[in-house]
Write an enzyme that holds these catalytic residues in place. Structure first.
Site, short mmCIF file in Angstrom:
data_model
loop_
_atom_site.label_atom_id
_atom_site.label_comp_id
_atom_site.label_asym_id
_atom_site.label_seq_id
_atom_site.Cartn_x
_atom_site.Cartn_y
_atom_site.Cartn_z
N HIS A 111 41.23 67.70 62.63
CA HIS A 111 39.90 67.50 62.03
C HIS A 111 39.98 67.33 60.51
CE1 HIS A 111 38.52 71.96 61.05
NE2 HIS A 111 39.66 71.66 60.46
N ASP A 164 54.29 75.24 58.93
CA ASP A 164 53.27 74.88 57.93
C ASP A 164 54.00 74.47 56.67
OD1 ASP A 164 50.80 74.93 56.17
OD2 ASP A 164 49.92 75.73 57.99
N GLY A 188 51.06 73.30 61.66
CA GLY A 188 49.96 73.57 60.72
C GLY A 188 49.33 74.91 61.07
N GLY A 189 50.18 75.86 61.43
CA GLY A 189 49.72 77.15 61.98
C GLY A 189 49.37 78.19 60.94
N ASP A 217 56.61 69.55 57.16
CA ASP A 217 55.52 68.64 56.83
C ASP A 217 55.25 67.79 58.07
OD1 ASP A 217 54.01 66.46 56.08
OD2 ASP A 217 55.12 66.07 54.23
N PHE A 218 54.06 67.91 58.62
CA PHE A 218 53.82 67.24 59.91
C PHE A 218 53.74 65.72 59.84
CE2 PHE A 218 49.48 69.51 59.39
CZ PHE A 218 48.90 68.49 58.64
C1 LIG Z 1 42.44 73.95 58.45
S1 LIG Z 1 43.97 74.73 58.29
C2 LIG Z 1 44.23 75.36 59.93
C3 LIG Z 1 45.24 76.44 59.99
C4 LIG Z 1 45.42 77.08 61.36
N1 LIG Z 1 45.93 76.13 62.33
C5 LIG Z 1 44.12 77.69 61.81
O1 LIG Z 1 43.42 77.09 62.62
O2 LIG Z 1 43.76 78.75 61.28
C6 LIG Z 1 45.09 73.36 58.23
C7 LIG Z 1 46.52 73.77 58.01
O3 LIG Z 1 47.31 72.58 57.88
C8 LIG Z 1 48.30 72.84 56.92
N2 LIG Z 1 48.82 71.56 56.39
C9 LIG Z 1 48.19 70.67 55.60
N3 LIG Z 1 48.97 69.61 55.36
C10 LIG Z 1 50.13 69.85 56.03
C11 LIG Z 1 51.33 69.10 56.19
N4 LIG Z 1 51.50 67.90 55.62
N5 LIG Z 1 52.30 69.63 56.98
C12 LIG Z 1 52.15 70.84 57.57
N6 LIG Z 1 51.03 71.59 57.46
C13 LIG Z 1 50.03 71.09 56.69
C14 LIG Z 1 47.60 73.67 55.88
O4 LIG Z 1 48.50 74.35 55.03
C15 LIG Z 1 46.74 74.58 56.75
O5 LIG Z 1 47.42 75.77 57.06
#
Ligand SMILES: C[S@@+](CC[C@H](N)C(=O)[O-])C[C@H]1O[C@@H](n2cnc3c(N)ncnc32)[C@H](O)[C@@H]1O
Length: 436
Positions: A342, A302, A277-278, A322-323
């Protein structure tokens, strides 16, 4: 909410509304401001934040409840909107040209195609709220803040606060303003009223009320390229100016992850760090610049649309993942998540963590969680605001140390090896390992 036993609150004199909140406290606050500002360097983040806190306390002491109410109700929302207008219309960009010399409304209107009368009203509000400087009749210049508004990581953030034309009536402001209404409808007890705030979230309820498909926040963003870009910029912007866990004085990366237990140099597939989710990789870019020499691969994962918009260099690899699905990178030295858990209520966090746990190598892999750990007292306003925002958008929350132990140790069976933080950091780093 009030019960007969509690009785009615005492009636106060109406003059309270127009009485400064604490004029007697002003000299004390001013003396603290003077002390904190003596010789202050911009690199002294901690003292600067204390000074900012005192400056805000000064305003709160001087203003009357009426001043504050008008600022909150009339000015703040309009300020967010007019800042977005300044960025998106290209007006701020025009103002930056020619060394940022003051420009007239007619010049700016001609360069951007903005109606001069409407632009003049927008500029007047931005000047009245000190976001630009009025240098003469119908003539304005940028301040340091609005110069920075031309950076996408600041300016695009304002797009996340309102509407993408032609797509949807709202993104963040309307769900936030609906929270009081939904909580009132639930008699301030969502669970007792049968409302699981994660299903539907406040965000989804607003979308449904507007006749839209009530997508979850991230599906909603993914369906809108402009919003995805704005959100990624907002994430990058909000991470600026704080000490990151990989920087000096925070988490001892070398000692904990490199010395005496790093990836096998002979294995070209060995992965050192996976940022799950980077987003577009901004954390990994910092990691690579601070630790250019760690062995092993650096992977940013991501959603497909997010990584498609990322531009990274050097050894950083992008991977759509997809995590909630099986983690494709097995046995990495460290699995890292920043501001991911969070976003999700506990049951979803358990699923995300479960997939990582299955991929970790016992006795070797570490889990690094970079999140807020809300203290028992003295929580920071940006964390408390985000906590409520997460309730609105995802039915989720920021977590206390007790919450983290509950979820990571009790429910997931990890061992928390330590929780690190730094003076100028908002979030902490929680390191976990598998219990073998
Ligand atoms: C709040 S952001 C944080 C991004 C980054 N880690 C940062 O701190 O700047 C949450 C991230 O989770 C990703 N995300 C949401 N659902 C996801 C999924 N099912 N699988 C992978 N990534 C996902 C979003 O696209 C987003 O980039």
């Amino acid at each position: 909410m009030s019960t007969p036993a509690q009785g009615e609150p005492p009636a106060l004199d109406v003059s309270l509304a127009s009485t400064p909140c604490d004029l007697d406290g002003v000299p004390v606050i001013l003396s603290r401001i003077t002390a904190l500002s003596q010789g202050l360097q911009s690199s002294d983040h901690e003292r600067r934040l204390q000074l900012l806190g005192e400056a805000r306390a000064l305003v709160q002491a001087i203003e009357t409840p009426r001043d504050r109410m008008i600022m909150d109700m009339w000015a703040r929302v309009m300020t967010i909107g007019t800042l977005r207008i300044g960025y998106e219309s290209g007006v701020f960009g025009e103002m930056l040209k020619d060394g940022g010399r003051p420009k007239t409304v007619s010049e700016l209107a001609e360069a951007t195609g903005f109606d001069p009368v409407m632009l003049s009203r927008v500029m007047r509000h931005l000047a009245a709220t000190r976001h630009i400087t009025e240098t003469g009749p119908q003539e304005f210049a940028l301040t340091s803040f609005t110069r920075a508004m031309t950076l996408p990581i600041i300016g695009e953030s304002y797009i996340t606060a309102s509407v993408i034309p032609g797509t949807t009536p709202t993104y963040t402001l309307a769900p936030q303003s609906m929270l009081p209404i939904y909580l009132k409808e639930a008699n301030y007890n969502p669970a007792a009223a049968g409302w699981d705030p994660a299903n539907p979230t406040t965000f989804q309820r607003v979308a449904a009320t507007n006749g839209q498909e009530p997508l979850n926040l991230f599906d909603y963003i993914a369906a809108r390229p402009g919003m995805a870009r704005a959100f990624s910029n907002h994430m990058a912007g909000s991470a600026q100016g704080t000490t990151r866990w990989m920087e000096a004085g925070f988490y001892p990366v070398r000692e904990r992850l490199v010395d005496g237990g790093c990836v096998d140099d002979d294995d070209p597939e060995a992965v050192f760090l996976v940022d799950i989710g980077g987003s577009t990789g901004h954390d990994m870019v910092v990691f690579q610049s601070v630790y250019p020499d760690v062995p092993g691969r650096l992977v940013v994962q991501d959603l497909p649309d997010v990584v498609a918009g990322a531009k990274v260099d050097g050894r950083i690899e992008l991977m759509a993942h997809d995590f909630f699905q099986a983690q494709p990178v097995r046995g990495a030295r460290a699995y890292y998540m920043h501001r991911v858990l969070h976003d999700w209520p506990d049951d979803k966090c358990l699923l995300i963590l479960g997939e990582i746990k299955k991929a970790m190598r016992p006795g070797y892999s570490r889990l690094l969680i970079n999140e807020n750990v809300i203290p028992t007292t003295g929580a920071r306003w940006e964390v408390t605001a985000l906590d409520l925002g997460l309730f609105v958008f995802m039915g989720a929350k920021e977590r206390t140390e007790g919450d983290w132990y509950e979820i990571l140790e009790k429910k997931m069976g990890f061992k928390i090896c330590g929780i690190w933080s730094a003076a100028n950091a908002v979030e902490s780093l929680i390191e976990c390992e598998l219990v073998v």
